[in-house]
Design an enzyme around this catalytic site. Structure first.
Site, PDB file in Angstrom:
ATOM      1  CG  HIS A 228      17.853   6.129 -42.457  1.00  0.00           C
ATOM      2  ND1 HIS A 228      18.019   7.481 -42.600  1.00  0.00           N
ATOM      3  CD2 HIS A 228      18.456   5.571 -43.566  1.00  0.00           C
ATOM      4  CE1 HIS A 228      18.683   7.740 -43.716  1.00  0.00           C
ATOM      5  NE2 HIS A 228      18.956   6.592 -44.329  1.00  0.00           N
ATOM      6  CG  HIS A 267      21.563  13.769 -37.596  1.00  0.00           C
ATOM      7  ND1 HIS A 267      22.791  13.576 -38.175  1.00  0.00           N
ATOM      8  CD2 HIS A 267      20.640  13.557 -38.568  1.00  0.00           C
ATOM      9  CE1 HIS A 267      22.611  13.268 -39.447  1.00  0.00           C
ATOM     10  NE2 HIS A 267      21.331  13.241 -39.716  1.00  0.00           N
ATOM     11  CG  ASP A 318      12.783  12.210 -40.536  1.00  0.00           C
ATOM     12  OD1 ASP A 318      12.563  12.486 -41.732  1.00  0.00           O
ATOM     13  OD2 ASP A 318      13.466  11.250 -40.173  1.00  0.00           O
TER      14      ASP A 318
HETATM   15  N1  ACO Z   1      15.436  10.526 -28.031  1.00  0.00           N
HETATM   16  C1  ACO Z   1      16.004  10.364 -26.827  1.00  0.00           C
HETATM   17  N2  ACO Z   1      17.319  10.252 -26.639  1.00  0.00           N
HETATM   18  C2  ACO Z   1      18.093  10.277 -27.730  1.00  0.00           C
HETATM   19  C3  ACO Z   1      17.575  10.442 -29.011  1.00  0.00           C
HETATM   20  C4  ACO Z   1      16.187  10.576 -29.133  1.00  0.00           C
HETATM   21  N3  ACO Z   1      15.623  10.751 -30.339  1.00  0.00           N
HETATM   22  N4  ACO Z   1      18.577  10.440 -29.905  1.00  0.00           N
HETATM   23  C5  ACO Z   1      19.686  10.276 -29.215  1.00  0.00           C
HETATM   24  N5  ACO Z   1      19.402  10.185 -27.906  1.00  0.00           N
HETATM   25  C6  ACO Z   1      20.361  10.039 -26.810  1.00  0.00           C
HETATM   26  C7  ACO Z   1      20.747   8.591 -26.565  1.00  0.00           C
HETATM   27  O1  ACO Z   1      19.882   7.967 -25.653  1.00  0.00           O
HETATM   28  C8  ACO Z   1      22.122   8.769 -26.028  1.00  0.00           C
HETATM   29  O2  ACO Z   1      22.023   9.262 -24.704  1.00  0.00           O
HETATM   30  P1  ACO Z   1      23.065   8.878 -23.561  1.00  0.00           P
HETATM   31  O3  ACO Z   1      24.395   9.339 -24.058  1.00  0.00           O
HETATM   32  O4  ACO Z   1      22.556   9.605 -22.366  1.00  0.00           O
HETATM   33  O5  ACO Z   1      22.985   7.384 -23.465  1.00  0.00           O
HETATM   34  C9  ACO Z   1      22.683   9.906 -26.857  1.00  0.00           C
HETATM   35  O6  ACO Z   1      21.560  10.677 -27.225  1.00  0.00           O
HETATM   36  C10 ACO Z   1      23.445   9.456 -28.098  1.00  0.00           C
HETATM   37  O7  ACO Z   1      22.579   8.586 -28.841  1.00  0.00           O
HETATM   38  P2  ACO Z   1      23.110   7.501 -29.866  1.00  0.00           P
HETATM   39  O8  ACO Z   1      22.066   6.452 -30.058  1.00  0.00           O
HETATM   40  O9  ACO Z   1      24.473   7.031 -29.482  1.00  0.00           O
HETATM   41  O10 ACO Z   1      23.248   8.347 -31.174  1.00  0.00           O
HETATM   42  P3  ACO Z   1      23.415   7.730 -32.612  1.00  0.00           P
HETATM   43  O11 ACO Z   1      24.273   8.659 -33.349  1.00  0.00           O
HETATM   44  O12 ACO Z   1      23.821   6.312 -32.600  1.00  0.00           O
HETATM   45  O13 ACO Z   1      21.912   7.732 -33.171  1.00  0.00           O
HETATM   46  C11 ACO Z   1      19.912   8.431 -34.159  1.00  0.00           C
HETATM   47  C12 ACO Z   1      21.411   8.700 -34.019  1.00  0.00           C
HETATM   48  C13 ACO Z   1      19.688   6.968 -34.555  1.00  0.00           C
HETATM   49  C14 ACO Z   1      19.376   9.319 -35.259  1.00  0.00           C
HETATM   50  C15 ACO Z   1      19.220   8.745 -32.808  1.00  0.00           C
HETATM   51  O14 ACO Z   1      19.387  10.095 -32.496  1.00  0.00           O
HETATM   52  C16 ACO Z   1      17.745   8.365 -32.819  1.00  0.00           C
HETATM   53  O15 ACO Z   1      17.398   7.220 -32.548  1.00  0.00           O
HETATM   54  N6  ACO Z   1      16.833   9.341 -33.136  1.00  0.00           N
HETATM   55  C17 ACO Z   1      15.425   9.066 -33.235  1.00  0.00           C
HETATM   56  C18 ACO Z   1      15.087   8.514 -34.605  1.00  0.00           C
HETATM   57  C19 ACO Z   1      15.189   9.574 -35.662  1.00  0.00           C
HETATM   58  O16 ACO Z   1      14.693  10.688 -35.524  1.00  0.00           O
HETATM   59  N7  ACO Z   1      15.798   9.177 -36.802  1.00  0.00           N
HETATM   60  C20 ACO Z   1      15.933  10.077 -37.950  1.00  0.00           C
HETATM   61  C21 ACO Z   1      17.365  10.463 -38.104  1.00  0.00           C
HETATM   62  S1  ACO Z   1      17.555  11.673 -39.375  1.00  0.00           S
HETATM   63  C22 ACO Z   1      17.225  10.851 -40.774  1.00  0.00           C
HETATM   64  O17 ACO Z   1      17.446   9.704 -40.974  1.00  0.00           O
HETATM   65  C23 ACO Z   1      16.558  11.650 -41.782  1.00  0.00           C
END
Ligand code: ACO
Length: 382
Positions: A228, A267, A318
Protein backbone atom coordinates in the site's frame (compact mmCIF):
# COMPACT_ATOMS: atom_id res chain seq x y z
CA UNK A 1 -4.69 -22.45 -7.51
CA UNK A 2 -5.64 -24.04 -4.18
CA UNK A 3 -6.79 -20.63 -3.04
CA UNK A 4 -8.94 -20.14 -6.13
CA UNK A 5 -10.62 -23.52 -5.62
CA UNK A 6 -11.17 -22.70 -1.98
CA UNK A 7 -12.66 -19.35 -3.00
CA UNK A 8 -15.22 -21.08 -5.24
CA UNK A 9 -16.18 -23.55 -2.52
CA UNK A 10 -16.60 -21.01 0.25
CA UNK A 11 -17.84 -17.98 -1.70
CA UNK A 12 -15.08 -15.92 -0.08
CA UNK A 13 -13.76 -13.06 -2.21
CA UNK A 14 -10.06 -13.17 -1.31
CA UNK A 15 -8.82 -9.76 -0.34
CA UNK A 16 -12.49 -8.64 -0.54
CA UNK A 17 -11.91 -7.87 -4.22
CA UNK A 18 -15.03 -6.33 -5.80
CA UNK A 19 -16.94 -6.47 -2.50
CA UNK A 20 -18.99 -3.30 -2.04
CA UNK A 21 -18.60 -2.59 1.68
CA UNK A 22 -19.78 1.02 2.04
CA UNK A 23 -21.54 3.86 0.29
CA UNK A 24 -19.60 7.08 -0.07
CA UNK A 25 -19.97 10.58 -1.49
CA UNK A 26 -16.19 11.09 -1.37
CA UNK A 27 -13.89 9.23 -3.79
CA UNK A 28 -15.18 7.60 -6.97
CA UNK A 29 -12.94 5.49 -9.22
CA UNK A 30 -13.62 4.27 -12.74
CA UNK A 31 -10.98 1.59 -12.98
CA UNK A 32 -11.72 0.80 -16.61
CA UNK A 33 -11.54 4.37 -17.94
CA UNK A 34 -8.80 5.33 -15.47
CA UNK A 35 -10.67 8.21 -13.85
CA UNK A 36 -10.90 9.48 -10.29
CA UNK A 37 -13.30 12.05 -8.85
CA UNK A 38 -13.53 13.61 -5.38
CA UNK A 39 -17.16 14.48 -4.55
CA UNK A 40 -17.87 14.53 -8.29
CA UNK A 41 -14.87 16.69 -9.31
CA UNK A 42 -12.14 15.28 -11.52
CA UNK A 43 -9.01 14.92 -9.38
CA UNK A 44 -6.86 16.23 -12.23
CA UNK A 45 -8.82 19.52 -12.26
CA UNK A 46 -8.43 19.83 -8.51
CA UNK A 47 -4.67 19.18 -8.75
CA UNK A 48 -4.22 21.50 -11.70
CA UNK A 49 -6.42 24.45 -10.74
CA UNK A 50 -7.17 24.07 -7.05
CA UNK A 51 -5.10 23.60 -3.93
CA UNK A 52 -4.73 20.97 -1.22
CA UNK A 53 -6.66 23.17 1.22
CA UNK A 54 -9.56 23.51 -1.23
CA UNK A 55 -9.54 19.73 -1.60
CA UNK A 56 -9.59 19.21 2.16
CA UNK A 57 -12.50 21.64 2.41
CA UNK A 58 -14.31 19.81 -0.40
CA UNK A 59 -13.87 16.43 1.27
CA UNK A 60 -14.91 17.63 4.71
CA UNK A 61 -17.84 19.79 3.53
CA UNK A 62 -18.89 18.06 0.27
CA UNK A 63 -18.64 21.37 -1.64
CA UNK A 64 -15.92 23.65 -2.92
CA UNK A 65 -15.37 26.77 -0.81
CA UNK A 66 -15.98 30.37 -1.84
CA UNK A 67 -12.93 32.64 -1.56
CA UNK A 68 -14.04 33.78 1.88
CA UNK A 69 -14.69 30.23 3.08
CA UNK A 70 -11.32 29.11 1.74
CA UNK A 71 -9.51 31.97 3.46
CA UNK A 72 -11.20 31.30 6.79
CA UNK A 73 -10.51 27.57 6.43
CA UNK A 74 -6.85 28.16 5.60
CA UNK A 75 -6.42 30.45 8.61
CA UNK A 76 -8.01 27.84 10.86
CA UNK A 77 -5.82 25.03 9.50
CA UNK A 78 -2.80 27.32 9.92
CA UNK A 79 -3.62 27.91 13.60
CA UNK A 80 -3.97 24.15 14.20
CA UNK A 81 -0.48 23.35 12.86
CA UNK A 82 1.42 23.91 16.08
CA UNK A 83 2.05 20.77 18.14
CA UNK A 84 1.13 20.54 21.81
CA UNK A 85 4.42 20.89 23.81
CA UNK A 86 3.75 17.56 25.54
CA UNK A 87 3.50 15.83 22.16
CA UNK A 88 6.74 17.45 21.05
CA UNK A 89 8.42 16.13 24.20
CA UNK A 90 7.01 12.69 23.43
CA UNK A 91 8.47 12.90 19.93
CA UNK A 92 11.86 13.92 21.33
CA UNK A 93 11.84 11.04 23.80
CA UNK A 94 10.68 8.16 21.62
CA UNK A 95 12.89 5.17 22.37
CA UNK A 96 15.01 3.49 19.70
CA UNK A 97 15.13 4.85 16.20
CA UNK A 98 11.53 4.95 14.97
CA UNK A 99 10.85 5.40 11.28
CA UNK A 100 8.84 8.46 10.24
CA UNK A 101 5.67 6.34 10.06
CA UNK A 102 6.28 4.78 13.49
CA UNK A 103 6.82 8.20 15.03
CA UNK A 104 3.78 9.65 13.27
CA UNK A 105 1.54 6.75 14.31
CA UNK A 106 2.60 7.06 17.95
CA UNK A 107 2.14 10.82 18.18
CA UNK A 108 -1.20 10.83 16.34
CA UNK A 109 -2.39 8.16 18.76
CA UNK A 110 -1.22 10.31 21.70
CA UNK A 111 -3.09 13.37 20.38
CA UNK A 112 -6.22 11.96 22.06
CA UNK A 113 -4.63 12.59 25.47
CA UNK A 114 -4.46 16.34 24.80
CA UNK A 115 -7.81 16.73 23.04
CA UNK A 116 -9.19 20.09 24.23
CA UNK A 117 -12.77 18.81 24.59
CA UNK A 118 -12.71 15.01 24.91
CA UNK A 119 -16.33 14.73 26.03
CA UNK A 120 -17.70 16.64 23.05
CA UNK A 121 -18.77 14.03 20.49
CA UNK A 122 -20.68 16.46 18.25
CA UNK A 123 -20.13 16.55 14.50
CA UNK A 124 -18.65 20.03 14.82
CA UNK A 125 -16.12 18.81 17.41
CA UNK A 126 -15.19 15.86 15.21
CA UNK A 127 -14.75 18.16 12.23
CA UNK A 128 -12.35 20.30 14.30
CA UNK A 129 -10.51 17.14 15.40
CA UNK A 130 -10.11 16.04 11.78
CA UNK A 131 -8.75 19.49 10.87
CA UNK A 132 -6.31 19.44 13.79
CA UNK A 133 -4.93 16.05 12.83
CA UNK A 134 -4.67 17.00 9.14
CA UNK A 135 -2.92 20.26 10.08
CA UNK A 136 -0.50 18.69 12.56
CA UNK A 137 0.62 15.57 10.74
CA UNK A 138 3.16 17.46 8.57
CA UNK A 139 4.45 19.24 11.70
CA UNK A 140 5.03 15.87 13.40
CA UNK A 141 6.74 14.37 10.34
CA UNK A 142 9.03 17.36 9.76
CA UNK A 143 9.89 17.73 13.47
CA UNK A 144 10.73 14.04 13.74
CA UNK A 145 12.98 14.16 10.70
CA UNK A 146 14.86 17.19 11.96
CA UNK A 147 15.33 15.59 15.38
CA UNK A 148 16.69 12.49 13.64
CA UNK A 149 19.25 14.66 11.90
CA UNK A 150 20.22 16.29 15.23
CA UNK A 151 18.50 19.56 14.25
CA UNK A 152 15.96 21.64 16.15
CA UNK A 153 12.37 21.22 14.91
CA UNK A 154 11.02 24.35 13.26
CA UNK A 155 7.75 25.89 14.37
CA UNK A 156 5.16 25.99 11.60
CA UNK A 157 4.41 29.35 10.03
CA UNK A 158 0.92 30.58 9.26
CA UNK A 159 2.32 32.75 6.48
CA UNK A 160 2.58 29.81 4.09
CA UNK A 161 0.02 27.39 2.64
CA UNK A 162 -0.22 23.78 3.83
CA UNK A 163 2.23 22.31 1.28
CA UNK A 164 4.69 25.21 1.37
CA UNK A 165 4.76 25.19 5.17
CA UNK A 166 5.47 21.45 5.16
CA UNK A 167 8.41 22.07 2.83
CA UNK A 168 9.60 24.95 5.02
CA UNK A 169 9.45 22.92 8.27
CA UNK A 170 11.66 20.28 6.71
CA UNK A 171 14.14 22.34 4.71
CA UNK A 172 14.24 25.56 6.74
CA UNK A 173 13.30 27.76 3.79
CA UNK A 174 10.14 28.32 1.76
CA UNK A 175 9.89 26.42 -1.53
CA UNK A 176 10.33 28.05 -4.91
CA UNK A 177 6.94 28.50 -6.61
CA UNK A 178 7.37 25.42 -8.77
CA UNK A 179 8.40 23.27 -5.79
CA UNK A 180 5.42 24.41 -3.73
CA UNK A 181 3.08 23.72 -6.58
CA UNK A 182 4.42 20.20 -7.23
CA UNK A 183 4.13 19.29 -3.56
CA UNK A 184 0.61 20.72 -3.43
CA UNK A 185 -0.32 18.63 -6.49
CA UNK A 186 1.12 15.46 -4.96
CA UNK A 187 -0.85 16.02 -1.74
CA UNK A 188 -4.04 16.72 -3.70
CA UNK A 189 -3.65 13.62 -5.87
CA UNK A 190 -3.13 11.40 -2.82
CA UNK A 191 -5.82 12.98 -0.62
CA UNK A 192 -8.58 10.42 -1.18
CA UNK A 193 -9.10 7.07 -2.87
CA UNK A 194 -12.38 5.50 -1.70
CA UNK A 195 -12.08 2.17 0.11
CA UNK A 196 -8.33 1.45 -0.13
CA UNK A 197 -6.89 -0.69 2.67
CA UNK A 198 -6.03 2.18 5.05
CA UNK A 199 -9.36 3.97 4.57
CA UNK A 200 -11.17 0.69 5.16
CA UNK A 201 -9.21 0.27 8.41
CA UNK A 202 -10.16 3.83 9.38
CA UNK A 203 -13.85 3.17 8.71
CA UNK A 204 -13.85 -0.13 10.61
CA UNK A 205 -12.50 1.61 13.70
CA UNK A 206 -14.89 4.55 13.30
CA UNK A 207 -17.81 2.10 12.97
CA UNK A 208 -17.21 0.91 16.55
CA UNK A 209 -17.72 4.59 17.52
CA UNK A 210 -14.13 4.77 18.65
CA UNK A 211 -12.56 8.23 18.25
CA UNK A 212 -10.80 9.89 15.32
CA UNK A 213 -7.34 9.43 16.82
CA UNK A 214 -7.88 5.68 17.07
CA UNK A 215 -9.23 5.56 13.51
CA UNK A 216 -6.25 7.52 12.13
CA UNK A 217 -3.84 5.32 14.07
CA UNK A 218 -5.35 2.27 12.39
CA UNK A 219 -5.12 3.98 9.01
CA UNK A 220 -1.45 4.75 9.59
CA UNK A 221 -0.80 1.11 10.48
CA UNK A 222 -2.49 -0.13 7.31
CA UNK A 223 -0.83 2.44 5.08
CA UNK A 224 2.63 1.44 6.20
CA UNK A 225 2.75 -1.86 4.31
CA UNK A 226 4.73 -2.20 1.06
CA UNK A 227 1.62 -3.35 -0.83
CA UNK A 228 0.00 0.00 0.00
CA UNK A 229 1.60 3.27 1.09
CA UNK A 230 5.18 2.11 1.56
CA UNK A 231 5.48 1.25 -2.14
CA UNK A 232 6.71 4.80 -2.89
CA UNK A 233 9.90 4.33 -0.84
CA UNK A 234 10.49 1.00 -2.56
CA UNK A 235 10.06 2.69 -5.95
CA UNK A 236 12.81 5.16 -5.13
CA UNK A 237 15.11 2.36 -3.95
CA UNK A 238 14.45 0.63 -7.27
CA UNK A 239 15.23 3.77 -9.28
CA UNK A 240 18.51 4.19 -7.40
CA UNK A 241 19.39 0.52 -7.89
CA UNK A 242 18.59 0.55 -11.60
CA UNK A 243 20.58 3.74 -12.04
CA UNK A 244 23.59 2.01 -10.48
CA UNK A 245 23.38 -1.16 -12.54
CA UNK A 246 22.23 0.64 -15.69
CA UNK A 247 20.39 -2.47 -16.83
CA UNK A 248 16.67 -1.78 -16.96
CA UNK A 249 15.79 -4.75 -19.12
CA UNK A 250 17.72 -7.18 -16.92
CA UNK A 251 16.16 -5.76 -13.77
CA UNK A 252 12.58 -5.96 -15.03
CA UNK A 253 12.94 -9.38 -16.62
CA UNK A 254 14.74 -10.72 -13.55
CA UNK A 255 12.03 -9.48 -11.21
CA UNK A 256 9.15 -10.82 -13.30
CA UNK A 257 10.81 -14.18 -13.90
CA UNK A 258 11.49 -14.57 -10.19
CA UNK A 259 7.84 -13.66 -9.44
CA UNK A 260 8.85 -10.50 -7.57
CA UNK A 261 6.52 -7.51 -7.49
CA UNK A 262 7.74 -4.41 -9.24
CA UNK A 263 6.90 -1.63 -6.85
CA UNK A 264 4.69 1.17 -8.13
CA UNK A 265 2.93 -1.09 -10.64
CA UNK A 266 -0.47 -2.74 -10.55
CA UNK A 267 -3.60 -1.77 -8.74
CA UNK A 268 -6.63 -3.54 -7.35
CA UNK A 269 -9.12 -1.19 -9.00
CA UNK A 270 -7.41 0.38 -12.03
CA UNK A 271 -7.28 -1.99 -14.97
CA UNK A 272 -5.63 0.72 -17.00
CA UNK A 273 -3.35 3.65 -16.21
CA UNK A 274 -3.82 5.31 -12.84
CA UNK A 275 -4.80 8.89 -13.83
CA UNK A 276 -2.72 10.31 -10.99
CA UNK A 277 0.41 8.60 -12.33
CA UNK A 278 -0.27 9.78 -15.88
CA UNK A 279 -0.85 13.34 -14.73
CA UNK A 280 2.27 13.46 -12.53
CA UNK A 281 4.35 12.06 -15.36
CA UNK A 282 3.09 14.80 -17.69
CA UNK A 283 3.65 17.57 -15.15
CA UNK A 284 7.18 16.42 -14.33
CA UNK A 285 7.95 16.04 -18.00
CA UNK A 286 6.86 19.61 -18.74
CA UNK A 287 9.11 20.89 -15.95
CA UNK A 288 12.13 19.37 -17.64
CA UNK A 289 15.08 20.70 -15.67
CA UNK A 290 13.19 23.21 -13.50
CA UNK A 291 12.93 20.68 -10.67
CA UNK A 292 16.14 19.04 -9.51
CA UNK A 293 16.24 15.33 -10.11
CA UNK A 294 13.91 15.28 -13.11
CA UNK A 295 16.32 12.76 -14.62
CA UNK A 296 14.64 10.22 -12.30
CA UNK A 297 11.59 10.77 -14.43
CA UNK A 298 13.41 9.65 -17.57
CA UNK A 299 14.54 6.50 -15.83
CA UNK A 300 11.03 5.86 -14.52
CA UNK A 301 9.59 6.28 -18.03
CA UNK A 302 12.00 3.71 -19.40
CA UNK A 303 11.11 1.27 -16.63
CA UNK A 304 7.40 1.79 -17.35
CA UNK A 305 7.93 0.95 -21.05
CA UNK A 306 10.05 -2.07 -20.22
CA UNK A 307 7.58 -3.46 -17.69
CA UNK A 308 4.77 -3.10 -20.24
CA UNK A 309 6.85 -4.95 -22.83
CA UNK A 310 6.91 -8.04 -20.61
CA UNK A 311 3.65 -7.78 -18.70
CA UNK A 312 0.60 -5.59 -19.14
CA UNK A 313 1.04 -3.67 -15.91
CA UNK A 314 0.43 0.04 -15.46
CA UNK A 315 2.14 2.33 -12.97
CA UNK A 316 0.18 3.58 -9.97
CA UNK A 317 0.51 6.99 -8.30
CA UNK A 318 3.49 5.87 -6.21
CA UNK A 319 5.61 5.29 -9.28
CA UNK A 320 5.73 8.96 -10.23
CA UNK A 321 5.19 10.42 -6.74
CA UNK A 322 8.54 8.91 -5.74
CA UNK A 323 10.73 10.81 -8.24
CA UNK A 324 8.61 13.96 -7.68
CA UNK A 325 9.19 13.91 -3.92
CA UNK A 326 12.85 13.01 -4.32
CA UNK A 327 13.26 15.93 -6.68
CA UNK A 328 11.78 18.16 -3.98
CA UNK A 329 14.53 17.04 -1.60
CA UNK A 330 12.35 14.84 0.60
CA UNK A 331 14.25 11.80 1.90
CA UNK A 332 12.79 8.57 0.60
CA UNK A 333 12.35 7.19 4.14
CA UNK A 334 9.75 9.92 4.58
CA UNK A 335 7.66 9.24 1.46
CA UNK A 336 5.06 7.04 3.15
CA UNK A 337 4.59 9.60 5.91
CA UNK A 338 4.06 12.29 3.26
CA UNK A 339 1.45 10.06 1.64
CA UNK A 340 -0.18 9.72 5.08
CA UNK A 341 -0.24 13.51 5.51
CA UNK A 342 -2.05 13.79 2.17
CA UNK A 343 -4.47 10.92 2.83
CA UNK A 344 -5.38 12.40 6.24
CA UNK A 345 -7.96 14.50 4.36
CA UNK A 346 -9.73 11.41 3.00
CA UNK A 347 -9.49 9.58 6.33
CA UNK A 348 -11.05 12.49 8.20
CA UNK A 349 -13.87 12.76 5.69
CA UNK A 350 -14.52 9.00 5.80
CA UNK A 351 -14.71 8.98 9.61
CA UNK A 352 -17.30 11.77 9.50
CA UNK A 353 -19.21 9.96 6.78
CA UNK A 354 -19.17 6.73 8.78
CA UNK A 355 -20.37 8.49 11.95
CA UNK A 356 -23.14 10.23 9.98
CA UNK A 357 -24.76 6.92 9.04
CA UNK A 358 -23.14 4.32 11.21
CA UNK A 359 -23.58 0.62 11.43
CA UNK A 360 -20.87 -1.54 13.01
CA UNK A 361 -18.68 -3.04 10.27
CA UNK A 362 -18.51 -6.67 11.18
CA UNK A 363 -18.20 -9.09 8.27
CA UNK A 364 -18.07 -12.81 8.77
CA UNK A 365 -15.82 -15.70 7.79
CA UNK A 366 -16.25 -19.04 6.17
CA UNK A 367 -14.99 -21.59 8.70
CA UNK A 368 -12.70 -24.10 6.99
CA UNK A 369 -11.13 -25.72 10.06
CA UNK A 370 -11.88 -29.07 11.68
CA UNK A 371 -15.17 -29.66 13.48
CA UNK A 372 -16.42 -31.85 16.31
CA UNK A 373 -13.00 -32.45 17.91
CA UNK A 374 -13.12 -34.04 21.38
CA UNK A 375 -11.26 -32.31 24.20
CA UNK A 376 -8.58 -34.53 25.79
CA UNK A 377 -7.10 -33.39 29.15
CA UNK A 378 -3.49 -32.28 28.75
CA UNK A 379 -2.06 -35.14 30.86
CA UNK A 380 -3.63 -37.67 28.48
CA UNK A 381 -2.42 -36.15 25.22
CA UNK A 382 0.24 -38.17 23.43
N1 ACO B 1 4.67 -6.54 -10.25
C1 ACO B 1 4.56 -7.72 -10.88
N2 ACO B 1 3.41 -8.36 -11.06
C2 ACO B 1 2.31 -7.79 -10.55
C3 ACO B 1 2.35 -6.56 -9.89
C4 ACO B 1 3.59 -5.94 -9.76
N3 ACO B 1 3.69 -4.75 -9.14
N4 ACO B 1 1.11 -6.23 -9.50
C5 ACO B 1 0.32 -7.20 -9.90
N5 ACO B 1 1.03 -8.14 -10.54
C6 ACO B 1 0.52 -9.36 -11.16
C7 ACO B 1 0.38 -10.51 -10.18
O1 ACO B 1 1.56 -11.26 -10.09
C8 ACO B 1 -0.74 -11.26 -10.80
O2 ACO B 1 -0.25 -11.93 -11.94
P1 ACO B 1 -0.80 -13.35 -12.41
O3 ACO B 1 -2.25 -13.15 -12.67
O4 ACO B 1 0.01 -13.66 -13.63
O5 ACO B 1 -0.55 -14.26 -11.25
C9 ACO B 1 -1.65 -10.17 -11.32
O6 ACO B 1 -0.80 -9.08 -11.59
C10 ACO B 1 -2.74 -9.75 -10.33
O7 ACO B 1 -2.10 -9.41 -9.10
P2 ACO B 1 -2.84 -9.45 -7.70
O8 ACO B 1 -1.83 -9.57 -6.61
O9 ACO B 1 -3.94 -10.46 -7.70
O10 ACO B 1 -3.49 -8.03 -7.65
P3 ACO B 1 -4.08 -7.37 -6.35
O11 ACO B 1 -5.22 -6.56 -6.79
O12 ACO B 1 -4.32 -8.33 -5.26
O13 ACO B 1 -2.86 -6.45 -5.84
C11 ACO B 1 -1.39 -4.65 -5.60
C12 ACO B 1 -2.77 -5.09 -6.08
C13 ACO B 1 -1.17 -5.13 -4.16
C14 ACO B 1 -1.35 -3.14 -5.62
C15 ACO B 1 -0.32 -5.25 -6.54
O14 ACO B 1 -0.50 -4.76 -7.84
C16 ACO B 1 1.10 -4.97 -6.05
O15 ACO B 1 1.63 -5.72 -5.23
N6 ACO B 1 1.75 -3.87 -6.54
C17 ACO B 1 3.06 -3.50 -6.09
C18 ACO B 1 2.97 -2.68 -4.82
C19 ACO B 1 2.41 -1.31 -5.09
O16 ACO B 1 2.82 -0.61 -6.01
N7 ACO B 1 1.50 -0.89 -4.19
C20 ACO B 1 0.89 0.44 -4.28
C21 ACO B 1 -0.54 0.31 -4.68
S1 ACO B 1 -1.26 1.89 -4.95
C22 ACO B 1 -1.35 2.57 -3.45
O17 ACO B 1 -1.51 1.99 -2.43
C23 ACO B 1 -1.14 4.01 -3.44
Amino acid sequence: MANEANEQETGVQRGMADVVAASTRLGNIDGIQGKLWYCGYDVIDLAQYGSYEETVYLLLHSKLPTIQQRDTFERELGRYRRMNPGLLRLLCNLPGAPTPMEALRTVVSAMSAVDPSPMDKSRQANLRRAMRIIAQMPTIVAAHWRLRQGEEPLSPTEELGHAANFFYMLHGHAPAEVEGSILDMCLTLMAEHELNASTFAVRVVASTLSDLYAAFTAGLGALNGPLHGAANTEVMKMLLEVEQTNNIDGFVRGALTAGRRIMGFGHRVYKTADPRATFLREVLSELDGRLPGVHWLRLAEQIQDTVFKYKELYPNVDFYAAPALYGLGFPMEMFTAIFACARAAGWGAHVLEQYDDNRLIRPTTSYVGEIGRVYVPIAKRG
